[in-house]
Design a protein around this motif. Structure first.
Motif, PDB file in Angstrom:
ATOM      1  N   ASP A  83      -8.021   3.247   7.213  1.00 14.95           N
ATOM      2  CA  ASP A  83      -9.247   4.028   7.371  1.00 14.95           C
ATOM      3  C   ASP A  83     -10.453   3.346   6.724  1.00 14.95           C
ATOM      4  O   ASP A  83     -11.556   3.903   6.699  1.00 14.95           O
ATOM      5  CB  ASP A  83      -9.080   5.435   6.807  1.00 14.95           C
ATOM      6  CG  ASP A  83      -8.794   5.445   5.294  1.00 14.95           C
ATOM      7  OD1 ASP A  83      -8.841   4.371   4.667  1.00 14.95           O
ATOM      8  OD2 ASP A  83      -8.507   6.526   4.751  1.00 14.95           O
ATOM      9  N   GLY A  84     -10.250   2.120   6.170  1.00  8.36           N
ATOM     10  CA  GLY A  84     -11.334   1.377   5.561  1.00  8.36           C
ATOM     11  C   GLY A  84     -11.465   1.549   4.073  1.00  8.36           C
ATOM     12  O   GLY A  84     -12.223   0.818   3.428  1.00  8.36           O
ATOM     13  N   GLY A  85     -10.756   2.506   3.495  1.00  6.13           N
ATOM     14  CA  GLY A  85     -10.847   2.748   2.069  1.00  6.13           C
ATOM     15  C   GLY A  85      -9.992   1.788   1.255  1.00  6.13           C
ATOM     16  O   GLY A  85      -9.089   1.128   1.777  1.00  6.13           O
ATOM     17  N   LEU A  86     -10.286   1.703  -0.030  1.00  6.62           N
ATOM     18  CA  LEU A  86      -9.518   0.896  -0.979  1.00  6.62           C
ATOM     19  C   LEU A  86      -8.836   1.835  -1.968  1.00  6.62           C
ATOM     20  O   LEU A  86      -9.496   2.649  -2.620  1.00  6.62           O
ATOM     21  CB  LEU A  86     -10.420  -0.089  -1.718  1.00  6.62           C
ATOM     22  CG  LEU A  86     -10.946  -1.278  -0.900  1.00  6.62           C
ATOM     23  CD1 LEU A  86     -12.051  -1.995  -1.662  1.00  6.62           C
ATOM     24  CD2 LEU A  86      -9.813  -2.255  -0.593  1.00  6.62           C
ATOM     25  N   GLU A  87      -7.525   1.698  -2.083  1.00  3.84           N
ATOM     26  CA  GLU A  87      -6.746   2.558  -2.973  1.00  3.84           C
ATOM     27  C   GLU A  87      -6.157   1.719  -4.108  1.00  3.84           C
ATOM     28  O   GLU A  87      -5.441   0.753  -3.851  1.00  3.84           O
ATOM     29  CB  GLU A  87      -5.609   3.234  -2.200  1.00  3.84           C
ATOM     30  CG  GLU A  87      -4.704   4.091  -3.070  1.00  3.84           C
ATOM     31  CD  GLU A  87      -3.490   4.603  -2.322  1.00  3.84           C
ATOM     32  OE1 GLU A  87      -2.682   5.333  -2.931  1.00  3.84           O
ATOM     33  OE2 GLU A  87      -3.339   4.271  -1.126  1.00  3.84           O
ATOM     34  N   GLU A  88      -6.452   2.090  -5.353  1.00  5.27           N
ATOM     35  CA  GLU A  88      -5.896   1.358  -6.483  1.00  5.27           C
ATOM     36  C   GLU A  88      -4.390   1.604  -6.566  1.00  5.27           C
ATOM     37  O   GLU A  88      -3.922   2.736  -6.555  1.00  5.27           O
ATOM     38  CB  GLU A  88      -6.567   1.773  -7.791  1.00  5.27           C
ATOM     39  CG  GLU A  88      -6.051   0.970  -8.983  1.00  5.27           C
ATOM     40  CD  GLU A  88      -6.846   1.202 -10.266  1.00  5.27           C
ATOM     41  OE1 GLU A  88      -6.246   1.107 -11.351  1.00  5.27           O
ATOM     42  OE2 GLU A  88      -8.068   1.479 -10.175  1.00  5.27           O
ATOM     43  N   ARG A  89      -3.629   0.505  -6.695  1.00  5.60           N
ATOM     44  CA  ARG A  89      -2.170   0.597  -6.723  1.00  5.60           C
ATOM     45  C   ARG A  89      -1.572   0.157  -8.049  1.00  5.60           C
ATOM     46  O   ARG A  89      -0.480   0.569  -8.412  1.00  5.60           O
ATOM     47  CB  ARG A  89      -1.585  -0.300  -5.607  1.00  5.60           C
ATOM     48  CG  ARG A  89      -2.079   0.022  -4.204  1.00  5.60           C
ATOM     49  CD  ARG A  89      -1.488   1.313  -3.685  1.00  5.60           C
ATOM     50  NE  ARG A  89      -0.047   1.245  -3.638  1.00  5.60           N
ATOM     51  CZ  ARG A  89       0.665   0.659  -2.652  1.00  5.60           C
ATOM     52  NH1 ARG A  89       0.023   0.056  -1.651  1.00  5.60           N
ATOM     53  NH2 ARG A  89       1.972   0.667  -2.674  1.00  5.60           N
ATOM     54  N   LEU A  90      -2.273  -0.738  -8.759  1.00  2.00           N
ATOM     55  CA  LEU A  90      -1.698  -1.305  -9.985  1.00  2.00           C
ATOM     56  C   LEU A  90      -2.825  -1.854 -10.842  1.00  2.00           C
ATOM     57  O   LEU A  90      -3.815  -2.376 -10.333  1.00  2.00           O
ATOM     58  CB  LEU A  90      -0.711  -2.427  -9.632  1.00  2.00           C
ATOM     59  CG  LEU A  90      -0.023  -3.164 -10.779  1.00  2.00           C
ATOM     60  CD1 LEU A  90       0.893  -2.227 -11.568  1.00  2.00           C
ATOM     61  CD2 LEU A  90       0.783  -4.352 -10.255  1.00  2.00           C
ATOM     62  N   ARG A  91      -2.649  -1.713 -12.174  1.00  2.00           N
ATOM     63  CA  ARG A  91      -3.607  -2.272 -13.130  1.00  2.00           C
ATOM     64  C   ARG A  91      -2.799  -2.962 -14.229  1.00  2.00           C
ATOM     65  O   ARG A  91      -1.982  -2.324 -14.903  1.00  2.00           O
ATOM     66  CB  ARG A  91      -4.504  -1.184 -13.697  1.00  2.00           C
ATOM     67  CG  ARG A  91      -5.631  -1.687 -14.610  1.00  2.00           C
ATOM     68  CD  ARG A  91      -6.546  -0.540 -15.005  1.00  2.00           C
ATOM     69  NE  ARG A  91      -7.337  -0.085 -13.872  1.00  2.00           N
ATOM     70  CZ  ARG A  91      -8.653  -0.145 -13.792  1.00  2.00           C
ATOM     71  NH1 ARG A  91      -9.358  -0.672 -14.806  1.00  2.00           N
ATOM     72  NH2 ARG A  91      -9.309   0.316 -12.741  1.00  2.00           N
ATOM     73  N   ILE A  92      -3.039  -4.255 -14.418  1.00  2.00           N
ATOM     74  CA  ILE A  92      -2.291  -5.062 -15.392  1.00  2.00           C
ATOM     75  C   ILE A  92      -3.242  -5.486 -16.503  1.00  2.00           C
ATOM     76  O   ILE A  92      -4.119  -6.336 -16.280  1.00  2.00           O
ATOM     77  CB  ILE A  92      -1.684  -6.312 -14.726  1.00  2.00           C
ATOM     78  CG1 ILE A  92      -0.845  -5.931 -13.505  1.00  2.00           C
ATOM     79  CG2 ILE A  92      -0.848  -7.099 -15.727  1.00  2.00           C
ATOM     80  CD1 ILE A  92      -0.481  -7.113 -12.627  1.00  2.00           C
TER      81      ILE A  92
END
Length: 474
Positions: free
Chosen positions: A431-440
């Protein structure tokens, strides 16, 4: 990589015993196969000389894995008798496979389409005994063995002549194949639809000392196509090819930049750089410190020195525009294919990208750049789709970490305090959005980011160059 047309001629003759001779130059080649058996079994080789036309080479990573495997097997099985039946055994895997019947039939149908010559795929998977019974009318069986292991799909094809009569098959229940072929590819989004979803999680971090403290860029790929990934680490003084073993970066090749290129007329205080690797072909290394971009061959030997520019991982190069990387994308050298995008519209202070495959096996070229006038990253693909994310750092990478066909954007944070730095992974959704999946968290500070090829049915390893170490996050 672009596919090159290849015209090959296969001449088939009979001799007193089985033997095969191949001569395959790179282009416009002639492949000669001589094969037969003293007993003349009814199934593998046509009884009279003839010619088979093979119109193209098989790509590696440019198409769907199953299609590329079928291409290689079809070339190898070009001498198989007309009308063979292709039957797959139930696939085997290190992890649970969903819809095993569908996966086996999928490989068989694609191979039949590539082989042509009247070949048909069975409507079921079967062991050898059942497969021979299914192929009794055809007279020739191509039996496939499919295995998913070590991050690859591996397919072996065995050709058997099949007697039409039941008792003749009973008297020889485990015949030896008269021809064998094998092909493998890394798992791709299409194959991964048959496997459990891969979580994007960090469970382990391996560390190794860096060859120098100021890393400008890095890449992780299988440059020499030997099945093992290498790191290309670009610093201000040298570029290093190596592998991590026992907590150390073992240097396979080291080149001092001063030996290969003079200093640029206007080097930047904070250098810009990028590294791109095409497995089995070449590595491109560019930095604002030097007057020339460097192209190394698959053995990491200097090959070409085009002008001062940076390579994009998705293809093409951009020249410098003052203190930034220009928005026009062109071939790095004259013989390179035309990039998927010719104009990106801004000047950049960081670039990244990748070529990935979607679930239908269609290639998608992705370009990511951080604008030079604001800490905003623009992510664009070759189809014109664009998305943006603000307040990000100057270290970028793009990859399909979980192999599901949805690309991930990896960035550092926009911070001047290394202790607060981190690598953030976001998925670019349909849908064009960016979803945060991981933060290191990376309290040593992020100097460069790369992504390694998938090693198994897990997340692709993330390579992070800090101020002092090389991290590999798995």
């Amino acid at each position: 990589m672009a596919r090159l047309p290849l015209h090959r001629t296969v001449e088939l003759h009979r001799q007193s015993r089985i033997h095969r001779k191949r001569t395959i130059p790179a282009l416009g080649a002639i492949l000669t196969i001589t094969s037969s058996a003293s007993a003349d079994p009814p199934g593998t080789i046509e009884p009279t000389p003839r010619t088979i036309e093979i119109q193209e080479t098989c790509s590696n990573g440019g198409e769907a894995a199953i299609s590329e495997i079928a291409c290689e097997l079809a070339n190898a099985l070009a001498a198989t008798r007309h009308g063979a039946l292709i039957v797959s055994a139930p696939p085997k895997s290190e992890v649970a496979v969903r819809r095993t019947e569908e996966l086996g039939q999928r490989v068989a149908h694609v191979l039949a389409g590539r082989l042509r010559r009247g070949a048909q795929a069975a409507s079921e998977t079967a062991d050898l005994t059942r497969a021979r019974a299914l192929a009794s009318a055809a007279g020739t069986l191509v039996h496939l063995t499919i295995a998913i292991e070590a991050g690859e799909i591996r397919v072996a094809a065995d050709v058997f002549p099949v007697p039409a009569r039941f008792w003749e098959r009973v008297r020889d229940p485990r015949p030896s194949p008269v021809f064998h072929a094998f092909a493998s590819r890394r798992l791709d989004p299409e194959v991964r639809t048959f496997l459990p979803p891969v979580p994007i999680v960090a469970t382990r971090v391996d560390r190794a000392e860096l060859p120098e403290s100021h890393v400008v860029s890095l890449a992780c790929e299988d440059l020499d196509a030997d099945g093992a990934s290498e790191f290309v680490v670009l610093g201000r003084q040298q570029v290093v090819l190596g592998r991590i073993r026992n907590g150390k970066l073992e240097r396979t090749k080291v080149h001092l930049l001063a030996d290969l290129s003079p200093v640029a007329q206007s080097p930047l205080r904070e250098p810009l750089g990028s590294v791109t690797v095409i497995p089995g072909a070449h590595a491109d290394v560019g930095t604002s410190d030097r007057a020339y971009m460097l192209r190394f061959d698959s053995e990491f030997r200097p090959e070409q020195k085009p002008g001062r520019r940076l390579p994009w991982p998705a293809g093409g190069c951009s020249r410098f525009s003052g203190s930034f990387v220009g928005g026009e994308v062109e071939g790095c050298v004259p013989e390179d294919p035309k990039p998927a995008i010719g104009q990106l519209g801004w000047n950049w202070d960081a670039i990244g990208g990748a070529s990935v495959l979607d679930r239908n096996g269609k290639r998608r070229d992705l370009y990511a750049g951080r604008r030079g006038d604001t800490p905003e990253v623009v992510l664009r693909d070759g189809n014109g789709r664009t998305t943006r994310v603000s307040n990000v750092g100057a270290q970028l990478a793009v990859a399909d970490l979980d192999g599901d066909g949805t690309p991930e954007l990896l960035t550092s944070l926009d911070t001047l305090n290394p202790a607060h730095d981190a690598v953030v992974v976001r998925s670019w959704l349909e849908d064009g959005g960016l979803e945060e999946r991981l933060r290191i968290p990376v309290p040593e500070g992020v100097r460069a980011i790369g992504v390694c090829p998938h090693e198994s049915e897990t997340m692709a390893p993330i390579a992070i160059a800090t101020m002092r170490q090389l991290w590999v996050v798995r």
